[in-house]
Motif scaffolding. Structure first.
Motif, mmCIF file in Angstrom:
data_model
loop_
_atom_site.group_PDB
_atom_site.id
_atom_site.type_symbol
_atom_site.label_atom_id
_atom_site.label_comp_id
_atom_site.label_asym_id
_atom_site.label_seq_id
_atom_site.Cartn_x
_atom_site.Cartn_y
_atom_site.Cartn_z
ATOM 1 N N MET A 202 0.837 -1.203 0.000
ATOM 2 C CA MET A 202 0.000 0.000 0.000
ATOM 3 C C MET A 202 0.873 1.254 0.000
ATOM 4 N N PHE A 203 1.917 1.251 0.857
ATOM 5 C CA PHE A 203 2.838 2.392 0.893
ATOM 6 C C PHE A 203 3.517 2.591 -0.470
ATOM 7 N N MET A 204 3.935 1.471 -1.079
ATOM 8 C CA MET A 204 4.590 1.553 -2.395
ATOM 9 C C MET A 204 3.645 2.134 -3.436
ATOM 10 N N GLY A 205 2.385 1.720 -3.381
ATOM 11 C CA GLY A 205 1.400 2.244 -4.317
ATOM 12 C C GLY A 205 1.242 3.750 -4.197
ATOM 13 N N GLU A 206 1.228 4.246 -2.945
ATOM 14 C CA GLU A 206 1.098 5.691 -2.712
ATOM 15 C C GLU A 206 2.332 6.445 -3.220
ATOM 16 N N LYS B 20 2.151 6.670 -6.942
ATOM 17 C CA LYS B 20 1.199 7.713 -7.358
ATOM 18 C C LYS B 20 1.861 9.087 -7.314
ATOM 19 N N LYS B 21 2.559 9.348 -6.212
ATOM 20 C CA LYS B 21 3.198 10.658 -6.054
ATOM 21 C C LYS B 21 4.282 10.897 -7.107
ATOM 22 N N SER B 22 4.972 9.804 -7.475
ATOM 23 C CA SER B 22 6.056 9.945 -8.463
ATOM 24 C C SER B 22 5.558 9.790 -9.887
ATOM 25 N N LYS B 23 4.226 9.572 -10.028
ATOM 26 C CA LYS B 23 3.621 9.320 -11.344
ATOM 27 C C LYS B 23 4.282 8.127 -12.048
ATOM 28 N N GLY B 24 4.601 7.109 -11.232
ATOM 29 C CA GLY B 24 5.156 5.871 -11.772
ATOM 30 C C GLY B 24 6.625 5.908 -12.082
ATOM 31 N N SER B 25 7.300 7.008 -11.735
ATOM 32 C CA SER B 25 8.707 7.141 -12.129
ATOM 33 C C SER B 25 9.687 6.653 -11.069
ATOM 34 N N ALA B 26 9.201 6.296 -9.876
ATOM 35 C CA ALA B 26 10.099 5.834 -8.816
ATOM 36 C C ALA B 26 10.633 4.448 -9.138
#
Length: 485
Positions: A456-460, A463-469
């Motif tokens: 769940m944390f990874m998903g958030e 989202k914040k990185s717009k998939g770029s992390a």
């Protein structure tokens, strides 16, 4: 049918497989041999059997037949001559067919098949060259037959198996392997729906342990793997029922109706004497020299079983991958071409079997029609391997863009769409801290043993990185941060 009755009988099947050879012209005339032209446009006085015309043998057709024999470990006949097979049908304007009766170009050999019951080699009695007949067309409501002579004279090889096929499954598996082989050899397109590969099924039943074959029945012009199986399954039941009821089985030619799943009688089978074979007087004998045979052998392409061994040994692929990739010569060639630009062989296999084949299937395309070159696919695989983009991003966002515009490299697409993964630990740490600060209750649950919240944390964060992390770097930072809280 009662299984106890079925088990009392042994099935004996032999196939006569006809493959149209992919030469530009016909076997004895210069007319085009291509499929799909308007009726009666690929004809000439030779095709129509006009008086005074003489056939001339197509050398390329002979070499294609030799390729098949070499691939199947057949003995290539050194001295050959052609024969006239005399019978009158309106689709053969000469009133006879030029074929090889006494001296087939190939003797023996066979094709290896893998069945649910094990493996075996289905042996050939022989392979011979001949010309195809034209087509008779029958329109609804008309008593007339329409004749198209475009196909008349198209070169064929007829592959005659020994009567040792034991089931419908074995017959269909054998035909599948033959189709794959002729395509690999480049001698026939294998398109059964167009009639360029078709077979006649000879089938009989006899009591288990009997040394005497039952009366043979022939089912003509089967042009579908499914129809071959269904026709054989129906005929097995029909013949066993007849024997059980003391009915006589007639040696005849039958046709199969796909709509009903039944076979029906066409005519009683002709004997060999009815054809009145004699040597074709207008063709000189054909001599296959050692030099010519060696030349054809030297030009043989890699065969399916050779590539299967290569893909498992040299590229280290699992056997399953190797079987899938060698099912088609074109896919095997695309795989090898891609491997020239990358050493990530398993990744290449995964991409071709996954994203690439899914796209081709969805759009009803052949891999030769794929706009992405092997080098471009290797570049995309390299992006994933270097951690610049995730596999999901590459598959769902970059691959479709490459299909739409193959003038851009995968890197250019990734940069233009801001898809390059962030691996800067300071930037990622900031994102991790923000997500954890916004979810104190979930952090507490995690610390109390609910480890599944990590996703769940990874998903958030994603989202914040717009998939770029970068998933690997981010996961490591997230776990370390949670441990230190």
């Amino acid at each position: 049918m009662n299984q106890e009755i079925r088990d009392k009988y042994e099935v004996v099947i032999g196939l006569e497989v006809h493959a149209q050879l992919q030469t530009e012209s016909k076997i004895f005339a210069a007319d085009a041999a291509s499929f799909g032209a308007s009726p009666n446009t690929h004809i000439s006085p030779i095709t129509l059997g006009h008086p005074g015309t003489l056939p001339k043998l197509n050398k390329r057709a002979v070499e294609f037949a030799m390729r098949m024999g070499i691939a199947c470990n057949s003995q290539i006949t050194e001295n050959q001559y052609f024969d006239r097979k005399n019978y009158f049908y309106p689709d053969l304007p000469k009133g006879y067919q030029i074929t090889q009766d006494k001296t087939p170009i190939c003797m023996g050999g066979g094709v290896h098949v893998k069945l649910s019951t094990g493996e075996k080699t289905v042996r050939f009695h022989h392979i011979h060259l001949e010309e195809d007949a034209g087509k008779s067309l029958h329109t609804d409501g008309s008593s007339d037959s329409l004749l198209d002579y475009n196909r008349a004279g198209t070169p064929l090889i007829e592959m005659v198996t020994e009567p040792e096929i034991k089931s419908a499954e074995e017959a269909a598996t054998f035909m599948t392997e033959v189709r794959k082989l002729v395509r690999y050899l480049g001698i026939c397109d294998g398109n059964m729906e167009e009639g360029s590969l078709r077979c006649d099924v000879n089938i009989s039943v006899m009591p288990v342990g009997s040394k005497v074959f039952g009366t043979k029945v022939e089912i003509k012009n089967m042009n579908s793997m499914r129809f071959i199986q269904k026709a054989i399954e129906y005929e097995i039941v029909r013949q066993i029922d007849a024997v059980e009821n003391n009915e006589k089985i007639i040696q005849e030619t039958r046709s199969f109706d796909p709509a009903t799943g039944r076979t029906s009688g066409m005519r009683e089978k002709e004997s060999m004497n009815d054809y009145r074979y004699f040597p074709e007087p207008d063709l000189v004998p054909l001599v296959i020299s050692e030099e010519w045979l060696s030349s054809v052998k030297a030009q043989m392409p890699a065969l399916p079983w050779e590539l299967l061994a290569k893909f498992t040994k040299e590229y280290g692929l699992p056997e399953y991958d190797a079987h899938v990739l060698t099912d088609s010569r074109e896919i095997a060639e695309y795989f090898e071409a891609t491997c020239k630009f990358t050493k990530h062989y398993k990744a290449v296999s995964n991409w071709i079997m996954g994203t690439v084949k899914s796209y081709l299937n969805d759009h009803n395309l052949d891999i030769t029609q794929l706009s992405i070159t092997p080098e471009q696919l290797a570049q995309l695989i390299q992006l994933v391997d270097e951690g610049k983009v995730s596999n999901s991003t590459a598959s769902h966002q970059i691959f479709p863009e490459m299909i739409a515009d193959n003038t851009k490299t995968p890197l250019q697409i990734a940069e233009a769409k801001n898809l390059i993964q962030q691996s800067n630990t300071d930037t990622l740490q900031t994102l991790v801290d923000e997500v954890l600060a916004n979810n104190p209750a979930k952090v507490k649950e995690y610390k109390n043993g609910k480890k599944g919240l990590l996703s769940m944390f990874m998903g958030e964060i994603m989202k914040k990185s717009k998939g770029s992390a970068d998933p690997k770097v981010t996961t490591a930072l997230l776990q370390k941060t949670l441990e230190n809280l």
